[in-house]
Design a protein around this motif. Structure first.
Motif, PDB file in Angstrom:
ATOM      1  N   SER A 159     -62.638 -12.314  -8.036  1.00 32.57           N
ATOM      2  CA  SER A 159     -61.478 -13.083  -7.608  1.00 32.57           C
ATOM      3  C   SER A 159     -60.278 -12.963  -8.549  1.00 32.57           C
ATOM      4  O   SER A 159     -59.142 -13.213  -8.148  1.00 32.57           O
ATOM      5  CB  SER A 159     -61.851 -14.558  -7.451  1.00 32.57           C
TER       6      SER A 159
ATOM      7  N   ASN B 146     -56.123  -9.972  -8.869  1.00 30.01           N
ATOM      8  CA  ASN B 146     -55.151 -10.395  -7.864  1.00 30.01           C
ATOM      9  C   ASN B 146     -54.443  -9.223  -7.183  1.00 30.01           C
ATOM     10  O   ASN B 146     -54.215  -9.251  -5.969  1.00 30.01           O
ATOM     11  CB  ASN B 146     -54.111 -11.322  -8.501  1.00 30.01           C
TER      12      ASN B 146
ATOM     13  N   ARG C 178     -56.843  -7.555  -4.732  1.00 29.80           N
ATOM     14  CA  ARG C 178     -57.110  -8.447  -3.605  1.00 29.80           C
ATOM     15  C   ARG C 178     -55.924  -8.483  -2.650  1.00 29.80           C
ATOM     16  O   ARG C 178     -56.086  -8.531  -1.432  1.00 29.80           O
ATOM     17  CB  ARG C 178     -57.434  -9.866  -4.103  1.00 29.80           C
TER      18      ARG C 178
ATOM     19  N   LEU D 131     -61.960 -11.857   3.559  1.00 28.64           N
ATOM     20  CA  LEU D 131     -62.966 -12.380   2.636  1.00 28.64           C
ATOM     21  C   LEU D 131     -64.120 -12.968   3.439  1.00 28.64           C
ATOM     22  O   LEU D 131     -63.927 -13.836   4.291  1.00 28.64           O
ATOM     23  CB  LEU D 131     -62.338 -13.448   1.745  1.00 28.64           C
TER      24      LEU D 131
ATOM     25  N   GLU E 209     -68.787 -15.078  -1.124  1.00 29.35           N
ATOM     26  CA  GLU E 209     -68.540 -15.274  -2.547  1.00 29.35           C
ATOM     27  C   GLU E 209     -69.851 -15.636  -3.245  1.00 29.35           C
ATOM     28  O   GLU E 209     -70.699 -16.319  -2.675  1.00 29.35           O
ATOM     29  CB  GLU E 209     -67.512 -16.380  -2.799  1.00 29.35           C
TER      30      GLU E 209
ATOM     31  N   MET F 193     -66.281 -15.018 -10.092  1.00 26.47           N
ATOM     32  CA  MET F 193     -66.652 -15.187  -8.698  1.00 26.47           C
ATOM     33  C   MET F 193     -66.522 -13.835  -7.997  1.00 26.47           C
ATOM     34  O   MET F 193     -65.430 -13.307  -7.821  1.00 26.47           O
ATOM     35  CB  MET F 193     -65.748 -16.222  -8.014  1.00 26.47           C
ATOM     36  N   GLU F 194     -67.679 -13.256  -7.661  1.00 28.52           N
ATOM     37  CA  GLU F 194     -67.665 -12.012  -6.897  1.00 28.52           C
ATOM     38  C   GLU F 194     -67.321 -12.309  -5.451  1.00 28.52           C
ATOM     39  O   GLU F 194     -67.700 -13.339  -4.899  1.00 28.52           O
ATOM     40  CB  GLU F 194     -69.020 -11.314  -6.970  1.00 28.52           C
ATOM     41  N   GLN F 195     -66.599 -11.386  -4.838  1.00 29.87           N
ATOM     42  CA  GLN F 195     -66.181 -11.567  -3.453  1.00 29.87           C
ATOM     43  C   GLN F 195     -66.481 -10.313  -2.641  1.00 29.87           C
ATOM     44  O   GLN F 195     -66.303  -9.200  -3.117  1.00 29.87           O
ATOM     45  CB  GLN F 195     -64.679 -11.853  -3.375  1.00 29.87           C
TER      46      GLN F 195
ATOM     47  N   TRP G  18     -65.326  -8.328   0.775  1.00 30.41           N
ATOM     48  CA  TRP G  18     -64.256  -8.208   1.752  1.00 30.41           C
ATOM     49  C   TRP G  18     -64.676  -7.182   2.793  1.00 30.41           C
ATOM     50  O   TRP G  18     -65.233  -6.144   2.453  1.00 30.41           O
ATOM     51  CB  TRP G  18     -62.945  -7.772   1.077  1.00 30.41           C
TER      52      TRP G  18
END
Length: 308
Positions: free
Chosen positions: A265, A268, A271, A281, A284, A296-298, A300
């Motif tokens: 996360s 920026n 993302r 997204l 998480e 925090m892994e995300q 997508w």
């Protein structure tokens, strides 16, 4: 010692000039067109047929604020929109005839006020000021002038440089530890053993690798985007966009129907680029392996069967 003095002198000038410009802006830009809105009008005039996103990126305007500006300009008949032929969900912005009158009024007002500001300065000193401004602009613009940018598939020797680029950037900028570089190198070596259904591309500036992106095979219809990185010194030149479009074009050529990626996360810029290309997204989860603080892994995802 001289370097430190140069830095301090530059910072001193920067503080003075920021205050100086603030006073100029207060004199020139008044309601109902404040400075930020005047800059947006100027950009629309210069970039005839641009998107709100392009202007927001260039000027560094908050997404919500930019949306309100565009809505107000449309309500006031300053701009009009047209659907993009490339992506029908995007709108291109143009000044109306009235908008052009507003822009011309801003230019006239700015010229008049700057003229008033410098009228007490001798012609010789005015020339010195302009020359100094041109010198500053020229020197800083040279940093990215005559850069030869290219994107190509990886060759022997590239993989180690890609891992090095990840390790160096993430340690310096985000304080990631050595375990992260191991994680990157492990994945890259596994990819080298079996590249079927995938590829890895590197971005080069004047022959030097400054970024990378890869697509790996997850299933017959699903691909994973991995190892997307760009040296911070070359951000803002459109290289990240070139890498992303290279990867997405490859996926379409391979008839993948879906693509996903994992990131964290705090990245920026990356993302924002994922959002720009319509990734959403979807998941998480916490990560405590790479830094002293929890990340925090995300995940997508992007559906390639729709018109993106």
């Amino acid at each position: 010692m001289e370097s430190i003095q140069n830095i301090e002198n530059i910072r001193k000038f920067n503080r003075y000039y920021a205050n100086f410009l603030g006073k100029i802006d207060q004199e020139i830009y008044n309601r109902p067109i404040p400075l930020t809105e005047a800059r947006v009008i100027t950009e629309i005039n210069l970039r005839n047929g641009c998107t709100a996103t392009e202007i927001r990126e260039h000027l560094g305007i908050d997404r919500g604020y930019m949306s309100r500006i565009v809505q107000r300009f449309e309500d006031d008949k300053i701009i009009y929109k047209k659907n993009s032929l490339v992506d029908k969900r995007q709108y291109l912005l143009y000044l109306t005839d009235y908008g052009k009158e507003v822009f011309n009024g801003l230019v006239e007002n700015a010229n008049r006020e700057v003229g008033n500001m410098i009228q007490s300065i001798s012609k010789i000193d005015q020339s010195k000021i302009v020359k100094a401004m041109e010198t500053i602009e020229s020197i800083f613009s040279q940093q990215h002038k005559n850069l030869e940018v290219s994107i190509r598939s990886f060759k022997p020797g590239d993989i180690g440089l890609v891992a090095h680029l990840h390790g160096k950037l993430y340690d310096k900028t985000y304080n990631f530890g050595p375990l992260f570089e191991y994680y990157v190198m492990k994945g890259l070596t596994e990819f080298m053993v079996n590249t079927e259904g995938g590829d890895l591309w590197v971005a080069l500036v004047n022959g030097e690798i400054v970024g990378s992106i890869a697509i790996t095979h997850s299933s017959d219809s699903v691909a994973q985007l991995r190892w997307f990185v760009l040296d911070e010194h070359y951000q803002g030149l459109g290289i990240g966009k070139q890498l992303m479009e290279t990867a997405l074009d490859f996926c379409k050529q391979q008839n993948y129907q879906h693509i996903f990626l994992w990131t964290v996360s705090i990245l920026n810029t990356a993302r924002y680029l994922y959002q720009k290309y319509n990734f959403t997204l979807t998941e998480e989860k916490p990560n405590e392996e790479w830094t002293e603080s929890q990340l925090m892994e995300q995940r997508w995802d992007l559906d390639l069967t729709t018109d993106n």
